[in-house]
Design an enzyme around this catalytic site. Sequence first.
Site, PDB file in Angstrom:
ATOM      1  N   GLY A   1       7.131  -2.629  11.643  1.00  0.00           N
ATOM      2  CA  GLY A   1       8.314  -2.029  11.035  1.00  0.00           C
ATOM      3  C   GLY A   1       8.753  -0.739  11.712  1.00  0.00           C
ATOM      4  O   GLY A   1       9.935  -0.538  12.002  1.00  0.00           O
TER       5      GLY A   1
ATOM      6  N   GLY B   1       4.562  -6.640   8.082  1.00  0.00           N
ATOM      7  CA  GLY B   1       3.210  -7.119   7.789  1.00  0.00           C
ATOM      8  C   GLY B   1       2.963  -8.503   8.352  1.00  0.00           C
ATOM      9  O   GLY B   1       1.883  -8.801   8.868  1.00  0.00           O
TER      10      GLY B   1
HETATM   11  P1  ADP Z   1       4.314  -0.101  12.942  1.00  0.00           P
HETATM   12  O1  ADP Z   1       5.046  -0.007  11.624  1.00  0.00           O
HETATM   13  O2  ADP Z   1       5.260  -0.274  14.102  1.00  0.00           O
HETATM   14  O3  ADP Z   1       3.228  -1.133  12.910  1.00  0.00           O
HETATM   15  P2  ADP Z   1       2.542   2.054  12.252  1.00  0.00           P
HETATM   16  O4  ADP Z   1       2.970   1.950  10.832  1.00  0.00           O
HETATM   17  O5  ADP Z   1       1.181   1.620  12.595  1.00  0.00           O
HETATM   18  O6  ADP Z   1       3.602   1.310  13.204  1.00  0.00           O
HETATM   19  O7  ADP Z   1       2.631   3.564  12.736  1.00  0.00           O
HETATM   20  C1  ADP Z   1       3.792   4.317  12.692  1.00  0.00           C
HETATM   21  C2  ADP Z   1       3.517   5.747  12.331  1.00  0.00           C
HETATM   22  O8  ADP Z   1       2.561   6.333  13.205  1.00  0.00           O
HETATM   23  C3  ADP Z   1       4.774   6.557  12.461  1.00  0.00           C
HETATM   24  O9  ADP Z   1       5.163   7.019  11.181  1.00  0.00           O
HETATM   25  C4  ADP Z   1       4.373   7.709  13.371  1.00  0.00           C
HETATM   26  O10 ADP Z   1       4.891   8.952  12.970  1.00  0.00           O
HETATM   27  C5  ADP Z   1       2.872   7.695  13.276  1.00  0.00           C
HETATM   28  N1  ADP Z   1       2.264   8.353  14.439  1.00  0.00           N
HETATM   29  C6  ADP Z   1       2.416   8.037  15.730  1.00  0.00           C
HETATM   30  N2  ADP Z   1       1.758   8.903  16.524  1.00  0.00           N
HETATM   31  C7  ADP Z   1       1.176   9.805  15.705  1.00  0.00           C
HETATM   32  C8  ADP Z   1       0.367  10.957  15.913  1.00  0.00           C
HETATM   33  N3  ADP Z   1       0.027  11.359  17.139  1.00  0.00           N
HETATM   34  N4  ADP Z   1      -0.060  11.639  14.834  1.00  0.00           N
HETATM   35  C9  ADP Z   1       0.290  11.245  13.598  1.00  0.00           C
HETATM   36  N5  ADP Z   1       1.046  10.166  13.327  1.00  0.00           N
HETATM   37  C10 ADP Z   1       1.494   9.450  14.367  1.00  0.00           C
HETATM   38 MG    MG Z   2       4.454   0.911   9.710  1.00  0.00          MG
END
Ligand code: ADP
Ligand code: MG
Length: 394
Positions: free
Chosen positions: A351, A374
């Site tokens: 997402g 998800g």
């Molecule tokens: P996706 O939804 O694409 O699977 P995630 O939900 O796993 O991605 O992760 C996204 C979150 O990770 C974002 O809100 C982002 O701000 C956070 N994030 C990325 N790098 C960092 C960091 N270095 N420290 C803290 N949060 C981080």
């Molecule tokens: Mg996410």
Amino acid sequence: MKKTIRDVDWAGKRAVMRCDFNVPLDGDVITDDIRIKAALPSIEYLLENGASIVLMSHLGRPKGEPKPEFSLAPVAKRLSELLGKEVKFVPSDDVVDDNVKAAAAELKAGEAMLIENVRFKAGETKNDPDFAKDLASLGDIFVMDAFGSAHRAHSSTAGIADYIPAVSGFLIEKELKFLGEAVNDPQRPFAAVMGGAKVKDKIPVITNLLDKVDILIVGGGMVYTFFKSQGYSIGKSLLDEEGLELAGDIMKLAAEKGVKFMLPVDVVCADEFSNDSPYATYDVDEIPDDKMGLDIGAETIKLFTDALKTAKTVVWNGPMGVFEMDNFAVGTKAIAECLAEIDATTVIGGGDSAAAVAKFGLADKMTHISTGGGASLEFLEGKELPGIAVLDDK
Ligand code: ADP
Ligand code: MG
């Protein structure tokens, strides 16, 4: 291969179609109708080919009770406007009752109706067979087109297929084509870019992809757990204690499997978790105790994008930094721009990654952006999704 709506002769048939109409609402105003628009090609195809359709979806979390604020009434209205023909809304606190069944039976070829939020019924999320049977009684063939709910075994996504034949709509067909081909039959070199916050959430994905990829690039908040497991100090950066051991295991496994495993060499660190905080770039073995890493650095961007330019297939899941804050969106943006330019199949799952790509205006430059957060994650984990497993094979 799973059957799709293309594999059915629809003349005189009634489809019961599960869509993802889980739209954001402000009162009864739909603030973003992209999910309704996404459903149109399948709906139009069915209607043009002589079918009638009973549409169904969930909306929000009414927790098994009728709650007016989660009614699908506004969706029927918007859908009618977009289709240019009336989609009758037939509400019921029981979702399916005699009145709903009668309305379904009266539908003529080329007509569609929408029933009430399936989660008004407690049986839905329990995959209750009686509710599934009620839903199945509304038509001849089940059409599953809600990829975002395909990882749930609910009455309207899985159970219903115990009673009538089941095929996918165009949205799921597309997800299976791009996610499926990328993961199971990729053009090589195949690279995965993993990021996001927690190692623990992404371990099953990384483990599954390690068997398939040539290059595994890791960025985002989870790298600090890897650094910590290598004995570096990570200051106030995100640490996933539970993921520490797993991080070490993954690096060993990558080496055993001959996967090119890439971690950042420099990171952008700030004093606080805020866009207003002062920041600077540090090598990963020199992160000060009072700072936190919020993005990948310039050298890392070069390293990662050079590797990605060699790839023919790229799957990306998880941002490279805190992209919601402009000062720490640089790494994520650079990766997105790189993927937009390279001559490779590029698939975005997750997402926040999809939101990041959209934020940078690069969505139409990617081969495929998965619509299920998800669900796409579970797909990348190699799991069979219940809402896909129930579809008839060709
Ligand atoms: P996706 O939804 O694409 O699977 P995630 O939900 O796993 O991605 O992760 C996204 C979150 O990770 C974002 O809100 C982002 O701000 C956070 N994030 C990325 N790098 C960092 C960091 N270095 N420290 C803290 N949060 C981080
Ligand atoms: Mg996410």
